[in-house]
Design an enzyme around this catalytic site. Structure first.
Site, PDB file in Angstrom:
ATOM      1  N   HIS A 233      27.084  34.597  17.862  1.00 27.13           N
ATOM      2  CA  HIS A 233      26.883  35.697  18.817  1.00 27.13           C
ATOM      3  C   HIS A 233      25.609  35.433  19.613  1.00 27.13           C
ATOM      4  CE1 HIS A 233      24.307  36.912  15.519  1.00 27.13           C
ATOM      5  NE2 HIS A 233      23.861  37.950  16.170  1.00 27.13           N
TER       6      HIS A 233
ATOM      7  N   HIS B 108      22.658  37.014  20.072  1.00 26.14           N
ATOM      8  CA  HIS B 108      21.296  37.488  19.796  1.00 26.14           C
ATOM      9  C   HIS B 108      20.310  36.325  19.785  1.00 26.14           C
ATOM     10  CE1 HIS B 108      22.719  41.546  17.993  1.00 26.14           C
ATOM     11  NE2 HIS B 108      22.423  41.634  19.272  1.00 26.14           N
TER      12      HIS B 108
ATOM     13  N   ASP C 114      17.792  35.410  18.059  1.00 23.72           N
ATOM     14  CA  ASP C 114      17.430  34.659  16.848  1.00 23.72           C
ATOM     15  C   ASP C 114      18.501  33.627  16.473  1.00 23.72           C
ATOM     16  OD1 ASP C 114      18.981  37.013  16.196  1.00 23.72           O
ATOM     17  OD2 ASP C 114      18.501  36.745  14.082  1.00 23.72           O
TER      18      ASP C 114
ATOM     19  N   HIS D 228      29.631  43.528  15.231  1.00 24.85           N
ATOM     20  CA  HIS D 228      28.165  43.502  15.180  1.00 24.85           C
ATOM     21  C   HIS D 228      27.683  44.156  16.463  1.00 24.85           C
ATOM     22  CE1 HIS D 228      24.207  42.089  14.144  1.00 24.85           C
ATOM     23  NE2 HIS D 228      24.140  41.206  15.118  1.00 24.85           N
TER      24      HIS D 228
ATOM     25  N   ASP E 244      25.988  37.395  11.693  1.00 20.61           N
ATOM     26  CA  ASP E 244      25.616  38.805  11.628  1.00 20.61           C
ATOM     27  C   ASP E 244      26.867  39.670  11.723  1.00 20.61           C
ATOM     28  OD1 ASP E 244      23.238  37.513  11.850  1.00 20.61           O
ATOM     29  OD2 ASP E 244      22.448  38.740  13.487  1.00 20.61           O
TER      30      ASP E 244
ATOM     31  N   HIS F 274      20.554  34.788   6.243  1.00 20.19           N
ATOM     32  CA  HIS F 274      20.015  35.804   7.161  1.00 20.19           C
ATOM     33  C   HIS F 274      19.234  36.830   6.335  1.00 20.19           C
ATOM     34  CE1 HIS F 274      20.144  38.580  10.731  1.00 20.19           C
ATOM     35  NE2 HIS F 274      20.265  37.443  11.396  1.00 20.19           N
TER      36      HIS F 274
HETATM   37 ZN   LIG Z   1      22.637  39.672  15.589  1.00 21.48          ZN
HETATM   38 ZN   LIG Z   2      20.546  37.615  13.517  1.00 22.87          ZN
END
Ligand SMILES: [Zn+2]
Ligand SMILES: [Zn+2]
Length: 316
Positions: free
Chosen positions: A61, A63, A65, A141, A212, A270
Protein backbone atom coordinates in the site's frame (compact mmCIF):
# COMPACT_ATOMS: atom_id res chain seq x y z
CA UNK A 1 10.20 -23.93 -0.90
CA UNK A 2 10.11 -20.19 -0.29
CA UNK A 3 12.64 -18.26 1.73
CA UNK A 4 11.89 -14.93 3.35
CA UNK A 5 14.37 -12.46 4.78
CA UNK A 6 13.05 -9.62 6.89
CA UNK A 7 14.90 -6.37 6.20
CA UNK A 8 12.73 -4.07 8.28
CA UNK A 9 10.13 -4.98 10.89
CA UNK A 10 9.14 -1.69 12.53
CA UNK A 11 5.76 0.03 12.33
CA UNK A 12 5.50 3.61 11.07
CA UNK A 13 8.87 4.90 12.38
CA UNK A 14 12.17 3.06 12.79
CA UNK A 15 13.49 2.06 16.20
CA UNK A 16 17.07 1.47 17.32
CA UNK A 17 16.74 -2.22 16.47
CA UNK A 18 14.18 -2.23 13.68
CA UNK A 19 14.12 -0.65 10.24
CA UNK A 20 10.99 0.21 8.29
CA UNK A 21 8.96 -2.39 6.41
CA UNK A 22 10.77 -4.42 3.78
CA UNK A 23 11.27 -8.12 3.15
CA UNK A 24 12.56 -10.28 0.38
CA UNK A 25 10.81 -13.47 -0.71
CA UNK A 26 12.98 -15.85 -2.73
CA UNK A 27 12.13 -18.91 -4.78
CA UNK A 28 14.78 -20.49 -7.02
CA UNK A 29 16.34 -17.59 -8.93
CA UNK A 30 13.37 -15.28 -8.32
CA UNK A 31 13.45 -12.50 -5.75
CA UNK A 32 10.67 -10.18 -4.72
CA UNK A 33 11.21 -7.18 -2.48
CA UNK A 34 7.94 -6.59 -0.63
CA UNK A 35 7.68 -2.94 0.39
CA UNK A 36 10.64 -0.64 0.60
CA UNK A 37 10.59 1.56 3.68
CA UNK A 38 13.16 4.28 4.17
CA UNK A 39 16.65 2.83 4.75
CA UNK A 40 15.94 -0.45 2.96
CA UNK A 41 19.03 -0.28 0.74
CA UNK A 42 21.34 -0.30 3.74
CA UNK A 43 19.45 -3.30 5.12
CA UNK A 44 19.88 -5.04 1.75
CA UNK A 45 23.64 -4.56 2.04
CA UNK A 46 23.82 -5.59 5.66
CA UNK A 47 21.75 -8.71 5.07
CA UNK A 48 24.20 -9.88 2.40
CA UNK A 49 21.40 -10.19 -0.16
CA UNK A 50 22.85 -7.51 -2.42
CA UNK A 51 21.16 -5.77 -5.34
CA UNK A 52 21.60 -8.45 -8.01
CA UNK A 53 18.40 -9.89 -9.43
CA UNK A 54 16.44 -7.69 -7.03
CA UNK A 55 14.34 -6.57 -9.95
CA UNK A 56 10.78 -7.02 -8.73
CA UNK A 57 9.14 -4.98 -5.99
CA UNK A 58 5.66 -5.64 -4.63
CA UNK A 59 4.05 -2.75 -2.76
CA UNK A 60 1.32 -3.58 -0.22
CA UNK A 61 0.00 0.00 0.00
CA UNK A 62 1.00 3.61 -0.38
CA UNK A 63 1.83 4.68 3.19
CA UNK A 64 5.19 6.38 3.45
CA UNK A 65 6.72 3.86 5.85
CA UNK A 66 6.39 1.29 3.03
CA UNK A 67 7.60 3.22 -0.02
CA UNK A 68 10.07 6.01 0.81
CA UNK A 69 13.06 3.69 0.41
CA UNK A 70 12.36 3.40 -3.32
CA UNK A 71 13.76 6.91 -3.82
CA UNK A 72 17.13 6.01 -2.31
CA UNK A 73 17.23 2.68 -4.09
CA UNK A 74 16.63 4.36 -7.47
CA UNK A 75 19.26 6.97 -6.70
CA UNK A 76 21.80 4.24 -5.97
CA UNK A 77 20.93 2.48 -9.20
CA UNK A 78 21.63 5.76 -11.02
CA UNK A 79 25.20 5.98 -9.76
CA UNK A 80 26.57 2.73 -8.39
CA UNK A 81 24.70 -0.42 -9.12
CA UNK A 82 23.37 -1.57 -12.44
CA UNK A 83 20.25 -3.53 -13.08
CA UNK A 84 18.55 -4.04 -16.44
CA UNK A 85 14.96 -3.96 -15.41
CA UNK A 86 12.92 -3.00 -12.37
CA UNK A 87 9.24 -3.87 -12.06
CA UNK A 88 7.21 -2.25 -9.30
CA UNK A 89 3.80 -3.84 -8.67
CA UNK A 90 1.13 -2.07 -6.63
CA UNK A 91 -2.44 -0.84 -6.43
CA UNK A 92 -3.43 2.41 -8.09
CA UNK A 93 -3.06 4.63 -5.02
CA UNK A 94 0.34 3.20 -4.08
CA UNK A 95 1.63 3.51 -7.63
CA UNK A 96 0.50 7.14 -7.94
CA UNK A 97 2.56 7.97 -4.88
CA UNK A 98 5.50 5.89 -6.09
CA UNK A 99 5.26 7.63 -9.46
CA UNK A 100 5.39 11.08 -7.80
CA UNK A 101 8.35 10.02 -5.68
CA UNK A 102 10.38 8.55 -8.53
CA UNK A 103 9.51 10.89 -11.40
CA UNK A 104 8.86 14.05 -9.37
CA UNK A 105 11.72 13.85 -6.86
CA UNK A 106 14.38 11.39 -7.97
CA UNK A 107 14.40 11.62 -11.76
CA UNK A 108 12.91 15.08 -12.50
CA UNK A 109 13.14 14.59 -16.24
CA UNK A 110 16.19 12.30 -16.23
CA UNK A 111 15.91 8.88 -17.81
CA UNK A 112 15.41 5.98 -15.40
CA UNK A 113 18.68 4.06 -14.97
CA UNK A 114 16.99 0.85 -16.13
CA UNK A 115 13.87 -0.35 -17.91
CA UNK A 116 11.52 0.81 -15.15
CA UNK A 117 7.93 -0.41 -15.13
CA UNK A 118 5.18 0.53 -12.73
CA UNK A 119 2.62 -2.25 -13.00
CA UNK A 120 -0.81 -1.58 -11.58
CA UNK A 121 -2.34 -4.65 -10.02
CA UNK A 122 -5.82 -5.83 -9.26
CA UNK A 123 -7.01 -8.82 -7.30
CA UNK A 124 -5.96 -12.02 -9.06
CA UNK A 125 -2.80 -13.66 -10.33
CA UNK A 126 -0.10 -11.03 -10.87
CA UNK A 127 2.86 -13.30 -11.58
CA UNK A 128 3.25 -16.88 -12.79
CA UNK A 129 6.54 -18.35 -13.95
CA UNK A 130 8.37 -21.59 -13.29
CA UNK A 131 6.54 -23.71 -10.76
CA UNK A 132 4.83 -21.00 -8.72
CA UNK A 133 2.49 -18.04 -8.86
CA UNK A 134 1.68 -14.90 -6.90
CA UNK A 135 -1.91 -13.86 -6.33
CA UNK A 136 -2.88 -10.43 -5.04
CA UNK A 137 -5.95 -10.07 -2.83
CA UNK A 138 -7.54 -6.94 -1.35
CA UNK A 139 -6.99 -6.07 2.31
CA UNK A 140 -8.76 -3.42 4.36
CA UNK A 141 -6.55 -0.62 5.70
CA UNK A 142 -6.52 3.16 5.60
CA UNK A 143 -6.53 4.20 1.97
CA UNK A 144 -7.76 2.34 -1.13
CA UNK A 145 -6.12 -0.45 -3.14
CA UNK A 146 -4.22 -2.23 -0.36
CA UNK A 147 -3.14 -5.76 -1.22
CA UNK A 148 -1.83 -8.94 0.33
CA UNK A 149 0.11 -11.55 -1.62
CA UNK A 150 -0.21 -15.32 -1.79
CA UNK A 151 2.90 -17.17 -3.01
CA UNK A 152 1.94 -20.62 -4.09
CA UNK A 153 3.84 -23.52 -5.63
CA UNK A 154 2.00 -25.61 -8.18
CA UNK A 155 0.82 -28.98 -6.91
CA UNK A 156 3.31 -31.73 -7.66
CA UNK A 157 3.28 -35.49 -8.05
CA UNK A 158 6.28 -36.98 -6.26
CA UNK A 159 8.61 -39.40 -8.06
CA UNK A 160 8.50 -42.89 -6.56
CA UNK A 161 12.03 -44.34 -6.74
CA UNK A 162 10.88 -47.82 -5.64
CA UNK A 163 8.45 -48.06 -8.57
CA UNK A 164 11.21 -46.89 -10.90
CA UNK A 165 13.54 -49.59 -9.52
CA UNK A 166 10.86 -52.25 -9.93
CA UNK A 167 10.38 -51.20 -13.56
CA UNK A 168 14.14 -51.21 -14.14
CA UNK A 169 14.26 -47.61 -15.32
CA UNK A 170 17.88 -46.57 -15.64
CA UNK A 171 19.25 -43.41 -14.03
CA UNK A 172 19.53 -40.39 -16.30
CA UNK A 173 17.33 -38.27 -18.52
CA UNK A 174 14.47 -40.82 -18.62
CA UNK A 175 13.73 -40.27 -14.94
CA UNK A 176 13.89 -36.51 -15.33
CA UNK A 177 11.40 -36.58 -18.20
CA UNK A 178 9.06 -38.78 -16.20
CA UNK A 179 9.24 -36.31 -13.28
CA UNK A 180 8.30 -33.60 -15.80
CA UNK A 181 5.26 -35.64 -16.78
CA UNK A 182 6.53 -36.87 -20.16
CA UNK A 183 6.31 -40.50 -21.33
CA UNK A 184 9.70 -42.00 -22.26
CA UNK A 185 11.00 -44.80 -24.43
CA UNK A 186 13.78 -46.72 -22.70
CA UNK A 187 16.88 -48.08 -24.50
CA UNK A 188 15.28 -51.56 -24.31
CA UNK A 189 12.29 -50.30 -26.30
CA UNK A 190 9.68 -50.20 -23.53
CA UNK A 191 7.52 -47.10 -23.15
CA UNK A 192 6.92 -45.88 -19.60
CA UNK A 193 4.19 -43.40 -18.71
CA UNK A 194 4.54 -40.90 -15.86
CA UNK A 195 1.52 -42.40 -14.05
CA UNK A 196 3.61 -45.56 -13.50
CA UNK A 197 6.23 -43.80 -11.36
CA UNK A 198 4.50 -40.74 -9.90
CA UNK A 199 2.53 -40.71 -6.64
CA UNK A 200 -0.72 -38.85 -5.98
CA UNK A 201 -0.70 -35.08 -6.37
CA UNK A 202 0.48 -33.06 -3.37
CA UNK A 203 -0.33 -29.39 -2.88
CA UNK A 204 2.59 -26.97 -3.13
CA UNK A 205 3.86 -24.69 -0.39
CA UNK A 206 1.68 -21.67 0.36
CA UNK A 207 3.02 -18.49 1.89
CA UNK A 208 0.65 -15.62 2.63
CA UNK A 209 2.05 -12.14 3.13
CA UNK A 210 -0.22 -9.41 4.47
CA UNK A 211 1.08 -5.93 5.23
CA UNK A 212 -0.91 -3.32 7.15
CA UNK A 213 -4.48 -4.43 7.72
CA UNK A 214 -7.32 -3.62 10.08
CA UNK A 215 -9.77 -6.46 9.59
CA UNK A 216 -9.36 -10.20 9.34
CA UNK A 217 -12.80 -11.64 8.49
CA UNK A 218 -12.33 -11.48 4.71
CA UNK A 219 -8.82 -12.98 4.94
CA UNK A 220 -9.93 -16.35 6.25
CA UNK A 221 -10.34 -17.96 2.84
CA UNK A 222 -6.96 -17.00 1.40
CA UNK A 223 -5.17 -17.95 4.61
CA UNK A 224 -6.86 -21.33 5.04
CA UNK A 225 -4.29 -24.09 5.46
CA UNK A 226 -1.34 -21.84 4.52
CA UNK A 227 2.07 -23.13 5.54
CA UNK A 228 3.06 -19.71 6.84
CA UNK A 229 1.16 -16.49 7.37
CA UNK A 230 3.16 -13.27 7.67
CA UNK A 231 1.07 -10.40 8.97
CA UNK A 232 1.32 -7.17 10.89
CA UNK A 233 0.80 -6.89 14.66
CA UNK A 234 1.08 -3.19 15.36
CA UNK A 235 -0.77 -3.15 18.68
CA UNK A 236 -1.43 -5.20 21.79
CA UNK A 237 -4.93 -6.07 22.87
CA UNK A 238 -4.85 -3.45 25.67
CA UNK A 239 -4.87 -0.85 22.88
CA UNK A 240 -7.40 -2.60 20.65
CA UNK A 241 -9.33 0.66 20.23
CA UNK A 242 -6.29 2.40 18.79
CA UNK A 243 -5.73 -0.57 16.51
CA UNK A 244 -9.24 -0.23 15.21
CA UNK A 245 -9.00 3.53 14.80
CA UNK A 246 -5.84 3.29 12.69
CA UNK A 247 -6.89 0.12 10.86
CA UNK A 248 -4.20 -2.12 12.31
CA UNK A 249 -4.27 -5.45 14.16
CA UNK A 250 -3.40 -6.49 17.67
CA UNK A 251 -1.11 -9.49 18.18
CA UNK A 252 -4.10 -11.41 19.49
CA UNK A 253 -6.24 -10.66 16.43
CA UNK A 254 -3.43 -11.84 14.14
CA UNK A 255 -3.09 -15.04 16.18
CA UNK A 256 -6.84 -15.63 16.10
CA UNK A 257 -6.79 -15.40 12.31
CA UNK A 258 -3.92 -17.93 12.19
CA UNK A 259 -5.81 -20.27 14.49
CA UNK A 260 -9.17 -20.07 12.72
CA UNK A 261 -7.64 -20.35 9.26
CA UNK A 262 -5.64 -23.41 10.34
CA UNK A 263 -2.25 -22.13 9.14
CA UNK A 264 0.88 -24.01 10.21
CA UNK A 265 3.01 -21.05 11.28
CA UNK A 266 2.58 -17.38 11.99
CA UNK A 267 5.23 -14.66 11.68
CA UNK A 268 4.38 -11.24 13.06
CA UNK A 269 5.99 -8.04 11.79
CA UNK A 270 5.32 -4.25 11.69
CA UNK A 271 6.09 -4.09 15.42
CA UNK A 272 5.58 -0.82 17.27
CA UNK A 273 8.40 0.56 19.36
CA UNK A 274 5.87 1.20 22.13
CA UNK A 275 5.96 -2.47 23.09
CA UNK A 276 8.47 -5.08 24.16
CA UNK A 277 8.88 -7.89 21.67
CA UNK A 278 8.27 -10.54 24.33
CA UNK A 279 4.88 -9.04 25.17
CA UNK A 280 3.84 -9.18 21.51
CA UNK A 281 5.04 -12.78 21.30
CA UNK A 282 3.33 -13.97 24.46
CA UNK A 283 0.01 -12.34 23.57
CA UNK A 284 0.03 -14.14 20.22
CA UNK A 285 1.36 -17.46 21.53
CA UNK A 286 -1.40 -17.64 24.13
CA UNK A 287 -3.75 -18.11 21.16
CA UNK A 288 -1.46 -19.62 18.52
CA UNK A 289 1.74 -21.27 19.83
CA UNK A 290 3.52 -21.60 16.45
CA UNK A 291 4.26 -17.87 16.34
CA UNK A 292 7.47 -15.98 15.66
CA UNK A 293 7.98 -12.24 15.97
CA UNK A 294 10.33 -11.27 13.14
CA UNK A 295 13.45 -9.24 13.80
CA UNK A 296 15.45 -7.40 11.17
CA UNK A 297 17.61 -9.89 9.22
CA UNK A 298 15.68 -12.95 10.40
CA UNK A 299 15.41 -15.52 7.61
CA UNK A 300 12.94 -18.40 7.36
CA UNK A 301 12.61 -21.31 4.97
CA UNK A 302 9.05 -22.31 4.31
CA UNK A 303 8.25 -25.82 3.15
CA UNK A 304 5.01 -27.74 3.16
CA UNK A 305 3.89 -27.67 6.82
CA UNK A 306 7.23 -26.29 7.96
CA UNK A 307 8.72 -22.92 8.77
CA UNK A 308 12.34 -23.01 9.90
CA UNK A 309 14.44 -20.08 11.02
CA UNK A 310 17.77 -20.26 9.20
CA UNK A 311 21.15 -18.61 9.29
CA UNK A 312 21.87 -17.11 5.88
CA UNK A 313 25.23 -17.30 4.17
CA UNK A 314 26.17 -13.92 2.76
CA UNK A 315 25.87 -13.94 -1.04
CA UNK A 316 28.64 -12.65 -3.25
ZN1 LIG B 1 -0.24 1.62 6.45
ZN1 LIG C 1 2.87 0.65 7.95
Amino acid sequence: MFEIVFLGTSASAPSVHRGLSAQVVMHDEYRFLIDCGEGTQRQILQSGIGFKRLNRVLITHGHLDHILGLAGLLSTFMRWETIEKLEIYGGQWALERVHDLIYGIVLRGAKPPMDLQLLQIQAGTIFAEGDFSITAFPVWHRGPDCFGFLFEEKPRRPFLPKQAEALNIPMGPWRRDLVDGKPVTLPDGRTIHPEQVLGPERPGTRLVHIGDVGRTDELMEVCRGADTLIIEATYLQEEAEMAERFAHLTARQAAELALRAGVSHLILTHISRRYRERDVLSEAQAVFPNTFVARDFDAFQIHRGECVKVQREAEA
